[in-house]
Design a protein around this motif. Structure first.
Motif: not given
Length: 418
Positions: A116-122, A140-144, A125-129, A92-101
């Motif tokens: 991409f929005g909050a669902a893709a960020e979530r 290549t990841l499938w994201l909402p 994050g789950r896939q990285l954990i 949550a503290g990382a810039d996931v939104e910037g990386a996706l954009s």
């Protein structure tokens, strides 16, 4: 010598005409009844089909295949930190939104920076954990996708968004899947990330509090008024008051709950405990009236037979009358609980319209309920909330059918036993 029986008199033309009119009136009444039933069925079918047409899409969402080169991205994360108990806070503290954009702009052009929005960020994050080694390679990841792209793929949107959808479809980078997060997550500001689990859990806790309070108190009140209370002006006043309370608008009970439970007793606001207490006040008169009617329908011979073999008044009531009346009491309880399940006004009055991003862990924790959640989503301007609102209505209807089905099963079981 016996006389012959008189021949039956033949009906005259006037009697034949009256007989035909009676038969015609009966046919018209039957046709009117069939028409009323058919019209009701059409309205019900229209309602259910309309909800299904608009709401079934809320249980699915579109995902896009996004290539991400993690070593070259701006996402600074330590793979070792993702294996600890605070992995969610680290992501949550990382810039996931910037990386996706940045990854979306590089893969699909500058117009895809906000796809991409909050669902893709979530989801990322789950896939990285789940697999921290992803940070060391390009995958290549499938994201909402976000709400705008999801709505455009389902129903159409503006020219820029539809162009992006066509581009993704041409590259086979867009697919439609089941949106499991809608059933497992709580409320959010982004329609692509909302879920109804928090509201569903709050509804269950609220209804349980309502049932545990309203049913035993209502049944005991009905037993006392019907079997033990003497007939005088005080019991007459109580009966009139209960009948009036059953017809009082629900918002009045909301005002009562606000004044008593919040302002005087200082119970936690927006909690299932307060919601259950308020709905119990509203449901109890219905249970009392149904309980009295059910006990009245028990034949007096049951009471006389029990008293004749030496049973006390208490034994007659609780060993014979109450078990026989229980199916009818459960019928009234079903009606009262079905009304409580769909109420919104009293819950709004006690503050259950707050934004709750996490499900309640107990009856004193802040929570929302499905009717209020539907009301709040219907007031949003984002098109993504439209199908989510209809999908939540479908969940509420299924929840009501499940609760009523359980009550009907219990009622039928007691009927078979007796």
């Amino acid at each position: 010598m016996s006389s012959a029986a008189p021949a039956p008199r033949r009906a005259g033309p006037a009697q034949d005409a009256r007989l035909r009119r009676r038969y015609a009136a009966e046919r018209r009444f039957r046709l009117a009844g069939l028409f009323a039933v058919g019209l009701s069925g059409l309205f019900l079918a229209f309602l259910l089909s309309n909800m299904a047409w608009k709401g079934l899409g809320g249980f699915t969402h579109y995902e896009a295949a996004l290539p991400i080169d993690f070593p070259r991205s701006d996402l600074i994360l330590d793979p070792a930190a993702l294996k600890g108990p605070d992995a969610s806070e680290v992501v949550a503290g990382a810039d996931v939104e910037g990386a996706l954009s940045k990854a979306a702009s590089g893969a699909f052009g500058p117009g895809a920076a906000e796809m991409f929005g909050a669902a893709a960020e979530r989801s990322l994050g789950r896939q990285l954990i789940r697999d921290p080694d992803l940070l060391n390679r390009s995958v290549t990841l499938w994201l909402p996708v976000g709400s705008k792209v999801d709505v455009a793929a389902k129903q159409g949107g503006n020219a820029a968004t539809e162009s992006l959808v066509h581009q993704l479809q041409a590259k086979h980078a867009l697919r439609r899947t089941i949106n499991t997060d809608f059933l497992t997550e709580s409320d959010a500001t982004d329609p692509s990330a909302v879920g109804i689990w928090g509201a569903l859990k709050g509804t269950f806790l609220t209804i349980m509090v309502t049932m545990l309070l309203a049913f035993p108190i209502g049944v005991l009140a009905a037993v006392y008024l019907e079997e033990f209370a003497s007939r005088n002006r005080w019991t007459d006043a109580i009966e009139v008051s209960i009948n009036n309370l059953a017809a009082v608008p629900s918002i009045v009970f909301g005002l009562l709950g606000l004044a008593v439970f919040l302002n005087i007793m200082h119970l936690p606001r927006s909690a299932p405990l307060v919601g259950g207490l308020t709905l119990a006040l509203m449901t109890m008169p219905v249970i009392v009236i149904a309980g009295r009617n059910a006990m009245t329908s028990v034949p007096p011979s049951i009471r006389d037979a029990a008293l004749g073999v030496g049973a006390s008044k208490m034994q007659v009531v609780f060993h014979h009358v109450l078990p026989l009346a229980l199916p009818g009491i459960l019928t009234g309880t079903i009606i009262g609980m079905a009304r409580a399940l769909g109420e919104t006004a009293p819950l709004l009055m006690i503050g259950m319209r707050a934004f709750i991003a996490a499900p309640a862990n107990g009856i004193t924790d802040p929570s929302s309920v499905l009717p209020v959640q539907i009301f709040l989503w219907s007031d949003e301007v984002d098109r993504g909330f439209v199908e989510k609102t209809s999908a939540a209505i479908i969940v509420l209807l299924l929840f009501m059918l499940l609760m009523n089905g359980l009550a009907i099963y219990l009622r039928n079981r007691f009927e078979q036993r007796w």
